[in-house]
Design a protein around this motif. Structure first.
Motif, PDB file in Angstrom:
ATOM      1  N   ASP A 196      58.697 -59.834   3.957  1.00  0.00           N
ATOM      2  CA  ASP A 196      59.003 -58.499   3.421  1.00  0.00           C
ATOM      3  C   ASP A 196      60.061 -58.613   2.328  1.00  0.00           C
ATOM      4  N   ILE A 220      60.923 -45.489   9.518  1.00  0.00           N
ATOM      5  CA  ILE A 220      61.289 -46.428  10.586  1.00  0.00           C
ATOM      6  C   ILE A 220      60.601 -47.751  10.279  1.00  0.00           C
ATOM      7  N   SER A 236      56.787 -56.877  14.852  1.00  0.00           N
ATOM      8  CA  SER A 236      56.653 -57.304  16.239  1.00  0.00           C
ATOM      9  C   SER A 236      57.352 -58.641  16.482  1.00  0.00           C
TER      10      SER A 236
HETATM   11  O1  DLL Z   1      54.414 -52.317  12.299  1.00  0.00           O
HETATM   12  C1  DLL Z   1      56.172 -52.234  13.941  1.00  0.00           C
HETATM   13  C2  DLL Z   1      56.331 -50.781  13.684  1.00  0.00           C
HETATM   14  C3  DLL Z   1      55.665 -49.866  14.475  1.00  0.00           C
HETATM   15  C4  DLL Z   1      57.204 -50.340  12.694  1.00  0.00           C
HETATM   16  C5  DLL Z   1      55.851 -48.502  14.270  1.00  0.00           C
HETATM   17  C6  DLL Z   1      57.408 -48.979  12.488  1.00  0.00           C
HETATM   18  C7  DLL Z   1      56.731 -48.080  13.266  1.00  0.00           C
HETATM   19  P1  DLL Z   1      53.816 -55.189  12.897  1.00  0.00           P
HETATM   20  O2  DLL Z   1      52.478 -54.669  13.222  1.00  0.00           O
HETATM   21  O3  DLL Z   1      54.214 -56.533  13.381  1.00  0.00           O
HETATM   22  O4  DLL Z   1      54.930 -54.227  13.444  1.00  0.00           O
HETATM   23  O5  DLL Z   1      53.952 -55.144  11.312  1.00  0.00           O
HETATM   24  C8  DLL Z   1      55.150 -55.495  10.687  1.00  0.00           C
HETATM   25  O6  DLL Z   1      54.684 -53.996   8.842  1.00  0.00           O
HETATM   26  O7  DLL Z   1      56.654 -56.928   8.350  1.00  0.00           O
HETATM   27  C9  DLL Z   1      56.200 -54.793   7.236  1.00  0.00           C
HETATM   28  O8  DLL Z   1      55.480 -55.561   6.312  1.00  0.00           O
HETATM   29  C10 DLL Z   1      55.374 -53.594   7.656  1.00  0.00           C
HETATM   30  N1  DLL Z   1      56.232 -52.438   7.968  1.00  0.00           N
HETATM   31  C11 DLL Z   1      56.650 -51.996   9.167  1.00  0.00           C
HETATM   32  N2  DLL Z   1      57.408 -50.879   9.021  1.00  0.00           N
HETATM   33  C12 DLL Z   1      57.466 -50.626   7.691  1.00  0.00           C
HETATM   34  C13 DLL Z   1      58.088 -49.626   6.896  1.00  0.00           C
HETATM   35  C14 DLL Z   1      55.078 -52.898  13.125  1.00  0.00           C
HETATM   36  N3  DLL Z   1      58.778 -48.635   7.419  1.00  0.00           N
HETATM   37  C15 DLL Z   1      55.052 -55.340   9.187  1.00  0.00           C
HETATM   38  N4  DLL Z   1      57.949 -49.719   5.546  1.00  0.00           N
HETATM   39  C16 DLL Z   1      56.392 -55.555   8.537  1.00  0.00           C
HETATM   40  C17 DLL Z   1      57.250 -50.724   4.978  1.00  0.00           C
HETATM   41  C18 DLL Z   1      56.726 -51.630   7.018  1.00  0.00           C
HETATM   42  N5  DLL Z   1      56.614 -51.664   5.672  1.00  0.00           N
END
Ligand code: DLL
Length: 433
Positions: free
Chosen positions: A302, A234, A238
């Motif tokens: 990304d 997934i 944010s």
């Molecule tokens: O990480 C949202 C999230 C929460 C996604 C739970 C999935 C599950 P942020 O903290 O804003 O939001 O970080 C976002 O994390 O631009 C990517 O670089 C990285 N990222 C998120 N999901 C993935 C994934 C959440 N499945 C940043 N694979 C994004 C690789 C991911 N990188």
């Protein structure tokens, strides 16, 4: 099963029409209700009325992480605060944090895209979902929570950490799905291996909903084998909404982007030029329906590739390749570009290593050096020195042939590398300290 067939299986031409109509709304909304967007559009000589086709989007100025930081806390909101019902925020390790807001309708859309994602993995209202992402300003916990409720599944809001308790609930509450970062799930798997009284076979766990950080296919194999579950990706951020911007389906060939809510482009990260579909580059997001916090041409950093070949799941949505890293995470070691996920793939392809590692970058004189610490399994650790030497050279040879760089490999005992309850910290860059 498809949660919202009308949009997820919409013919491509109709989707393009819908996107154009929604883009017009979204750009006009941002322009009319937010000073930052108005100024930035004006200085680029662009007015939302000039958007006649999707390709006109290339004329719209980009939004960067720095713009968001400069607008801390509410400068990019496009509705009065009394219409905002929730905020989330990303941690501000460098500079200000970014604050994102949601109206009632935004919260509803957020829940729906997470419910759609869960459905992509085969999760239904009969499932029991243990939400082990952090609750709070991070979007993971509450995002999965509302999506799971929207689906009608039994939702356990345990949040991250307290691993003993995670095990207890896995067994006692009969969780069939766990949602957390892949690194935390490995941490849980280690804990299970050490706990004699706990056998994963005594649980009903069948699916992991894993994301928030890059993870390799090798990591997926490891998780699936150790826990006997299916592990799905997934993705989200944010600034754009949270988890559920895109999700893998059971065909396991990329992640479907929910295009009725997000318009995506791939650009050359150096020049900003829009690249044709199928090229690798930085993915840029424009929200189509968000009210409180429109994100117009947000440069995510990304790196991925988009493709539209038909998918056996029946969804017509564009797919993105698994995100293997952010352009900010890319390490340049003596001029060679390397992503931590490439290092992970190499480490995990060698027998005897554990999926716990950390990368240290230093500068000695004018030269960059890299040390990779990786845990090896208990049995190997007590083996003879020459076995360890052979393993070290095997890893180091693979670094040279596959990445073209030399690295000092340090093999460490199990449980030496710090474990995470959320996103893992893989890289320690000490070059500019
Ligand atoms: O990480 C949202 C999230 C929460 C996604 C739970 C999935 C599950 P942020 O903290 O804003 O939001 O970080 C976002 O994390 O631009 C990517 O670089 C990285 N990222 C998120 N999901 C993935 C994934 C959440 N499945 C940043 N694979 C994004 C690789 C991911 N990188």
């Amino acid at each position: 099963m498809i949660f919202n067939r009308e949009y997820e299986a919409m013919p491509a031409a109709a989707m393009k029409e819908l996107q154009l109509e929604r883009l017009k709304w979204s750009l006009t909304h941002a322009y009319n209700n937010n000073k930052f967007y108005q100024d930035s559009f004006k200085s680029a000589g662009f007015h939302p009325d000039q958007l006649k086709s999707l390709s006109d989007m290339s004329r719209v100025p980009f939004l960067t992480k720095q713009d968001m930081r400069n607008s801390y806390p509410y400068g990019l909101f496009a509705v009065p605060l009394n219409r905002v019902v929730r905020v989330h925020s990303s941690s501000g390790t460098t500079g200000n944090a970014t604050v994102v807001g949601y109206t009632k309708n935004d919260v509803e859309v957020f829940a729906e895209i997470v419910a759609r994602s869960l459905t992509c993995y085969g999760v239904t209202s009969d499932d029991i979902i243990q939400v082990a992402y952090g609750y709070g300003l991070f979007t993971g916990g509450l995002g999965l929570h509302y999506g799971s409720e929207k689906l009608g599944a039994l939702t356990i809001p345990i949040s991250g950490g307290n691993t003993d308790r995670q095990l207890m609930l896995l067994k006692d509450f009969g969780s069939t799905v766990i949602a957390c970062t892949p690194s935390y799930l490995l941490n849980i798997a280690d804990h299970i291996a050490k706990t004699d009284s706990f056998d994963i076979k005594d649980t009903r766990l069948r699916i992991g909903v894993l994301g928030a950080e890059p993870w390799s296919d090798e990591m997926r194999n490891e998780i699936e084998t150790r826990l006997g579950i299916e592990a799905y990706d997934i993705y989200g951020l944010s600034e754009v909404m949270g988890p559920g911007v895109s999700a893998e389906c059971q065909a396991r060939n990329g992640l479907h982007i929910f295009e009725d809510h997000f318009y995506v482009e791939i650009i050359n990260p150096e020049t900003g030029e829009v690249l044709p579909e199928g090229s690798e580059g930085e993915i840029v997001y424009t929200s189509l329906t968000k009210e409180a916090f429109p994100t117009i041409r947000y440069r995510s950093r990304d790196i991925t590739t988009l493709y539209r070949e038909p998918c056996s799941c029946g969804r017509t949505l564009v797919r993105m390749k698994k995100v293997t890293g952010r352009s900010d995470d890319m390490l340049i070691i003596r001029g060679v570009n390397v992503y931590p996920s490439q290092i992970e793939s190499i480490l995990m392809s060698v027998k005897g290593t554990e999926p716990h590692y950390q990368i240290y970058i230093d500068r000695e004189g004018a030269l960059d050096t890299m040390e990779v610490k990786v845990e090896i399994n208990e049995k190997l650790f007590s083996d003879e020195l020459k076995v360890l030497d052979a393993l070290r050279s095997e890893i180091s040879d693979r670094f040279k042939t596959m990445l073209g760089i030399s690295a000092r490999i340090t093999l460490v005992e199990p449980m030496t590398i710090a474990r995470s309850e959320g996103k893992a910290k893989r890289v320690v860059d000490r070059r500019n300290k």
